[in-house]
Design a protein around this motif. Structure first.
Motif, PDB file in Angstrom:
ATOM      1  N   PRO A   1       0.791  -1.236   0.000  1.00 53.93           N
ATOM      2  CA  PRO A   1       0.000   0.000   0.000  1.00 53.93           C
ATOM      3  C   PRO A   1       0.822   1.285   0.000  1.00 53.93           C
ATOM      4  O   PRO A   1       0.328   2.330  -0.422  1.00 53.93           O
ATOM      5  CB  PRO A   1      -0.818  -0.100   1.299  1.00 53.93           C
ATOM      6  N   SER A   2       2.079   1.194   0.466  1.00 51.29           N
ATOM      7  CA  SER A   2       2.890   2.418   0.550  1.00 51.29           C
ATOM      8  C   SER A   2       3.775   2.627  -0.676  1.00 51.29           C
ATOM      9  O   SER A   2       4.517   3.610  -0.750  1.00 51.29           O
ATOM     10  CB  SER A   2       3.760   2.384   1.817  1.00 51.29           C
ATOM     11  N   SER A   3       3.705   1.706  -1.658  1.00 50.83           N
ATOM     12  CA  SER A   3       4.547   1.843  -2.854  1.00 50.83           C
ATOM     13  C   SER A   3       4.051   2.994  -3.736  1.00 50.83           C
ATOM     14  O   SER A   3       2.884   3.405  -3.644  1.00 50.83           O
ATOM     15  CB  SER A   3       4.543   0.542  -3.657  1.00 50.83           C
ATOM     16  N   THR A   4       4.929   3.482  -4.593  1.00 51.49           N
ATOM     17  CA  THR A   4       4.538   4.604  -5.467  1.00 51.49           C
ATOM     18  C   THR A   4       3.402   4.202  -6.395  1.00 51.49           C
ATOM     19  O   THR A   4       2.514   5.002  -6.687  1.00 51.49           O
ATOM     20  CB  THR A   4       5.738   5.080  -6.316  1.00 51.49           C
ATOM     21  N   GLY A   5       3.408   2.939  -6.843  1.00 48.15           N
ATOM     22  CA  GLY A   5       2.347   2.460  -7.727  1.00 48.15           C
ATOM     23  C   GLY A   5       0.991   2.482  -7.038  1.00 48.15           C
ATOM     24  O   GLY A   5       0.003   2.968  -7.592  1.00 48.15           O
TER      25      GLY A   5
END
Length: 259
Positions: free
Chosen positions: A237-241
């Motif tokens: 959930p915290s990824s840039t995607g």
């Protein structure tokens, strides 16, 4: 809303499932219709879709009720999916002799939505199309009110787009007057390259305010998520995607409220 682009590899399925997950996590009840015989959307949502599973094929060809094939994703509450099995690969041919072949999905979807009570009401339907402009995609266009086009920030991005727009116009003229291309999403955006910026600029010049401000970056996490039976929204959930898809979903909801 139909997610369509006859060019393969532009992020149609990835966009459909991640927007669906982001919308569901924001509290909406979302239904994904997987019209691609590869069944990648079903895979990303952890929905069984091996041959023999009741799915969209049965709805289109056999007249099975949509309610009988819909499953809820175990990863995201409120995210529903009608899966695609490999049987759907033959549906293009099997649809040809059928009566009202272009309207079969719309009829099934309308019947399903009208049967729902207030507590089960679906807020958004996203239809994931195969990378072609055959009868499956025509069914998706006829069933939808809006089209979302993911556009890859690459050299060939705009190639074939004029054909897609012509097909949408034909559908508007003959089968679904209310259809509109409402949303364009830039995918596989690499801010480090001049090419990506040039393509983004061209697309924004051509489509104007229909292009979302949020652009989806190239991301390993987005590619990895389906192999775990997840969308990137739940996988990382915290990824840039994930954050980009959440931003795009929020922007779409805001547009809907404004409209």
């Amino acid at each position: 809303m139909t997610v369509a682009n006859q060019k393969g590899g532009v992020g149609k399925t990835t966009t459909a499932v991640n927007l669906a997950a982001a919308m569901a996590e924001a509290g909406l009840r979302v239904l994904v219709l997987d019209l691609d015989p590869q069944g990648n959307a079903s895979t990303a949502l952890s929905i069984p879709h091996q041959s023999g599973t009741a799915g969209i094929y049965d709805v289109l060809i056999e007249g099975v009720a949509l309610a009988d094939v819909i499953q809820e994703s175990p990863q995201v509450p409120g995210l529903l999916c009608a899966p695609a099995t490999i049987d759907l690969a033959g549906a293009e041919i099997e649809l040809v002799p059928l009566v009202a072949r272009e309207n079969r999905l719309r009829k099934a979807l309308t019947t399903y939505l009208e049967s729902l009570g207030e507590e089960d009401r679906v807020d958004l339907v996203l239809i994931d199309c195969p990378p072609s402009l055959g009868l499956l995609t025509v069914n998706a266009f006829v069933a939808a009110r809006e089209v979302l086009i993911p556009i890859q920030c690459e050299y060939y991005a705009l190639e074939g787009l004029s054909q897609l727009m012509k097909n949408v116009e034909l559908i508007q003229q003959h089968l679904n007057a209310g259809l509109q291309v409402s949303t364009i999403l830039l995918t596989m955006f690499d801010a480090r390259t001049r090419l990506a910026s040039d393509v983004a600029s061209q697309v924004r010049d051509y489509f104007g305010p229909r292009v979302l401000r949020a652009a989806i970056p190239r991301s390993v996490r987005i590619s990895e998520a389906p192999s775990h039976g997840e969308t990137v929204i739940t996988y990382d959930p915290s990824s840039t995607g994930a954050l980009s898809y959440v931003e795009a979903a929020a922007e779409m909801r805001q547009q809907e409220v404004t409209a």
